[in-house]
Design a protein around this motif. Structure first.
Motif, PDB file in Angstrom:
ATOM      1  N   GLN A  66      83.436  64.266  52.318  1.00 27.06           N
ATOM      2  CA  GLN A  66      84.349  63.827  53.370  1.00 27.06           C
ATOM      3  C   GLN A  66      83.637  63.447  54.661  1.00 27.06           C
ATOM      4  O   GLN A  66      84.217  62.789  55.536  1.00 27.06           O
ATOM      5  N   GLU A  67      82.368  63.867  54.800  1.00 23.62           N
ATOM      6  CA  GLU A  67      81.593  63.489  55.980  1.00 23.62           C
ATOM      7  C   GLU A  67      81.079  62.061  55.876  1.00 23.62           C
ATOM      8  O   GLU A  67      80.589  61.503  56.858  1.00 23.62           O
ATOM      9  N   LEU A  68      81.156  61.470  54.660  1.00 21.45           N
ATOM     10  CA  LEU A  68      80.604  60.137  54.437  1.00 21.45           C
ATOM     11  C   LEU A  68      81.655  59.111  54.041  1.00 21.45           C
ATOM     12  O   LEU A  68      81.589  57.944  54.457  1.00 21.45           O
ATOM     13  N   LEU A  69      82.597  59.517  53.213  1.00 22.42           N
ATOM     14  CA  LEU A  69      83.570  58.563  52.676  1.00 22.42           C
ATOM     15  C   LEU A  69      84.444  57.985  53.788  1.00 22.42           C
ATOM     16  O   LEU A  69      84.956  58.713  54.643  1.00 22.42           O
ATOM     17  N   GLY A  70      84.560  56.665  53.782  1.00 24.46           N
ATOM     18  CA  GLY A  70      85.380  55.986  54.778  1.00 24.46           C
ATOM     19  C   GLY A  70      84.675  55.774  56.106  1.00 24.46           C
ATOM     20  O   GLY A  70      85.209  55.120  57.008  1.00 24.46           O
ATOM     21  N   LYS A  71      83.476  56.330  56.247  1.00 26.72           N
ATOM     22  CA  LYS A  71      82.729  56.179  57.495  1.00 26.72           C
ATOM     23  C   LYS A  71      81.670  55.097  57.346  1.00 26.72           C
ATOM     24  O   LYS A  71      81.055  54.956  56.293  1.00 26.72           O
ATOM     25  N   ASN A  72      81.436  54.375  58.423  1.00 29.41           N
ATOM     26  CA  ASN A  72      80.350  53.413  58.438  1.00 29.41           C
ATOM     27  C   ASN A  72      79.031  54.155  58.630  1.00 29.41           C
ATOM     28  O   ASN A  72      78.956  55.130  59.382  1.00 29.41           O
ATOM     29  N   MET A  73      77.994  53.665  57.977  1.00 27.42           N
ATOM     30  CA  MET A  73      76.704  54.364  58.033  1.00 27.42           C
ATOM     31  C   MET A  73      76.124  54.404  59.439  1.00 27.42           C
ATOM     32  O   MET A  73      75.380  55.319  59.787  1.00 27.42           O
ATOM     33  N   LYS A  74      76.446  53.423  60.273  1.00 23.14           N
ATOM     34  CA  LYS A  74      75.974  53.463  61.655  1.00 23.14           C
ATOM     35  C   LYS A  74      76.534  54.678  62.367  1.00 23.14           C
ATOM     36  O   LYS A  74      75.839  55.342  63.160  1.00 23.14           O
ATOM     37  N   THR A  75      77.795  54.994  62.065  1.00 23.11           N
ATOM     38  CA  THR A  75      78.440  56.166  62.665  1.00 23.11           C
ATOM     39  C   THR A  75      77.794  57.449  62.141  1.00 23.11           C
ATOM     40  O   THR A  75      77.572  58.406  62.893  1.00 23.11           O
ATOM     41  N   VAL A  76      77.485  57.455  60.837  1.00 27.11           N
ATOM     42  CA  VAL A  76      76.868  58.633  60.223  1.00 27.11           C
ATOM     43  C   VAL A  76      75.514  58.919  60.867  1.00 27.11           C
ATOM     44  O   VAL A  76      75.182  60.070  61.153  1.00 27.11           O
ATOM     45  N   VAL A  77      74.765  57.860  61.126  1.00 26.41           N
ATOM     46  CA  VAL A  77      73.462  58.023  61.784  1.00 26.41           C
ATOM     47  C   VAL A  77      73.652  58.507  63.216  1.00 26.41           C
ATOM     48  O   VAL A  77      72.946  59.407  63.687  1.00 26.41           O
ATOM     49  N   LYS A  78      74.630  57.913  63.911  1.00 29.68           N
ATOM     50  CA  LYS A  78      74.893  58.280  65.299  1.00 29.68           C
ATOM     51  C   LYS A  78      75.283  59.744  65.423  1.00 29.68           C
ATOM     52  O   LYS A  78      74.929  60.428  66.389  1.00 29.68           O
ATOM     53  N   GLU A  79      76.036  60.236  64.432  1.00 30.30           N
ATOM     54  CA  GLU A  79      76.461  61.638  64.437  1.00 30.30           C
ATOM     55  C   GLU A  79      75.324  62.589  64.055  1.00 30.30           C
ATOM     56  O   GLU A  79      75.479  63.812  64.128  1.00 30.30           O
ATOM     57  N   GLY A  80      74.203  62.038  63.638  1.00 33.94           N
ATOM     58  CA  GLY A  80      73.044  62.870  63.310  1.00 33.94           C
ATOM     59  C   GLY A  80      73.085  63.476  61.924  1.00 33.94           C
ATOM     60  O   GLY A  80      72.287  64.378  61.619  1.00 33.94           O
TER      61      GLY A  80
END
Length: 476
Positions: A66-80
């Motif tokens: 759930q931390e990845l699905l539906g999220k853009n990878m740029k956001t995932v990187v930004k969130e650390g």
């Protein structure tokens, strides 16, 4: 595509039996394969948004789906959550990419592969994730193992060098690193003809080094002539060194006589106690070292000689030069390559092996079977040996022939040797005390070398707790 069938979005081999397989079954099979993969798999769309994550990805990375699905990878990187995105690199470069990615403290090998649509555009990016933390750990362990192996190889090489020295020293003992370095330097210098100056206190074994130099040189089959400049009367030293022509002086041999330099021709001449050579004779020696030709006393012609000159002294030649007692030009000529032999007190590792060597030698010579009491071994290690190896050898010969019992102890030592020593207060030391002193000495040395009790305990082959208890008991 030849030998392939297309069912839905999947390409199936012709060999697959598909009579009873519909699209739903295929989707289920592929979903099962996706989830059963041991490696983590993450799928993103053409915009870098998370679409699919298998269970292995969460297991490997610790990141929940759930931390990845539906999220853009740029956001995932930004969130650390991840250090950088291979998906975005694939989308930017339009080609497969592999990176080392850090996810919550873990190092991962991450490979992103593009999946193209019918128009040749990227539709998805499939990312494969593998934990390389264990691999890096194994790499570190391997490097440590290689380093340890190299350490052992180096130690074996040092032992080989020592063994080679023992084989070539004609019974002499060389155990300490200090004297091993001297012999290795001597071995190197034996291959050249440079004039050498051997420095060291009386009795340190300067003659042993000269013998070793000679036997390791290309002159080994030629003469080795030893001259003690302090033992020959000054008025005779010149004729002894350079010889004399017939009729040179009253009482001279009518045929003349070759000097020691002539006798050493082709080989090595060792001028011991060079500091005792008269100042007027030093001028003639300097000419020999410069021209390598000599003139006999009373002679009119000179002739060439081929000789390697090694000199030695226990005196401070620099100080003698300052006082005008030794020629400066001769000093510089002699001191081309100096070899400093440490005193016996500076290489304590040699004391006990030397003591046993001399004991065996004297026992064999006198057909006796004397042995050392442990307390006298301790004395040998602590005594300063102002007379160096010569003093040790002479003492042991004295002890062997004068001791009343088979076992030589402190009681057999000359009283003068015990005066002023702390050992005198501990003459009745028990075996336990002696062992504790040895343990205390070894632990002190190892702690200085390895700094921590953990590393020291590992080197000594005991547990850290055992070492700490032992140090407490020994007062360390």
């Amino acid at each position: 595509m030849q030998n392939m069938y297309t069912i839905g979005d999947f390409i199936i081999s012709q060999d697959t039996k598909i009579e009873s397989v519909d699209n739903t079954d295929i989707q289920n099979i592929l979903a099962s394969i996706f989830q059963s993969s041991y490696d983590g798999i993450y799928v993103a769309d053409k915009n870098g948004n998370g679409m699919m994550v298998n269970h292995a990805y969460s297991r490997v990375t610790g990141v929940k789906s759930q931390e990845l699905l539906g999220k853009n990878m740029k956001t995932v990187v930004k969130e650390g959550i991840v250090s950088e995105s291979v998906t975005m690199k694939v989308l930017d470069g339009k080609a497969p990419k592999t990176i080392i990615q850090t996810v919550r403290g873990k190092e991962l090998l991450v490979t992103g592969n593009p999946v193209y649509d019918k128009n040749g555009e990227i539709a998805y990016v499939v990312t494969n994730v593998r934990d390389i933390t264990d691999l890096n750990h194994m790499k570190t362990e391997l490097q440590n193992s290689i380093n340890l192996t190299q350490k052992y190889l180096n130690e074996i090489e040092e032992l080989k060098k020592k063994e080679m020295l023992h084989m070539n020293l004609d019974g002499s003992v060389a155990q300490s690193q200090e004297i091993i370095k001297v012999f290795l330097l001597a071995k190197k210098l034996a291959k050249v003809d440079s004039t050498l100056l051997i420095l060291g206190e009386s009795g340190v074994g300067k003659e042993v080094i000269v013998k070793y130099l000679h036997q390791e040189s290309e002159r080994a089959n030629q003469p080795l002539i030893k001259v003690n400049c302090a033992a020959i009367p000054k008025h005779l030293l010149e004729s002894e060194l350079f010889g004399y022509a017939k009729g040179a002086f009253t009482g001279a041999d009518s045929r003349g006589k070759p000097g020691l330099f002539e006798q050493a021709n082709g080989g090595t001449i060792f001028l011991d106690e060079i500091g005792d050579m008269p100042i007027d004779l030093q001028v003639k020696l300097l000419r020999v070292l410069q021209e390598f030709e000599i003139t006999r006393v009373g002679g009119r012609s000179s002739f060439k000689i081929d000789v390697r000159v090694v000199s030695a002294t226990h005196r401070n030649l620099e100080e003698m030069v300052e006082n005008g007692e030794f020629r400066k030009d001769l000093y510089y000529r002699l001191n081309i390559v100096p070899i400093k032999i440490p005193a016996l007190r500076e290489r304590k590792a040699d004391i006990v092996p030397l003591a046993f060597y001399f004991l065996n030698k004297m026992n064999k010579k006198n057909r006796l079977n004397k042995r050392f009491h442990p307390e006298i071994i301790r004395f040998f290690e602590e005594y300063p040996w102002p007379g160096n190896i010569r003093e040790l050898e002479n003492l042991i010969e004295r002890l062997v022939v004068t001791a009343d019992l088979e076992q030589i102890g402190l009681v057999d030592l000359p009283p003068s040797m015990l005066q002023g020593l702390e050992l005198k207060q501990n003459v009745k030391s028990t075996l336990k005390e002696i062992i504790e002193n040895v343990e205390r000495k070894i632990i002190k040395e190892k702690i200085q070398e390895y700094k921590t009790t953990r590393s020291t305990a590992k080197e000594l082959g005991i547990s850290q707790s055992a070492l700490v208890k032992k140090m407490k008991r020994l007062g360390l």
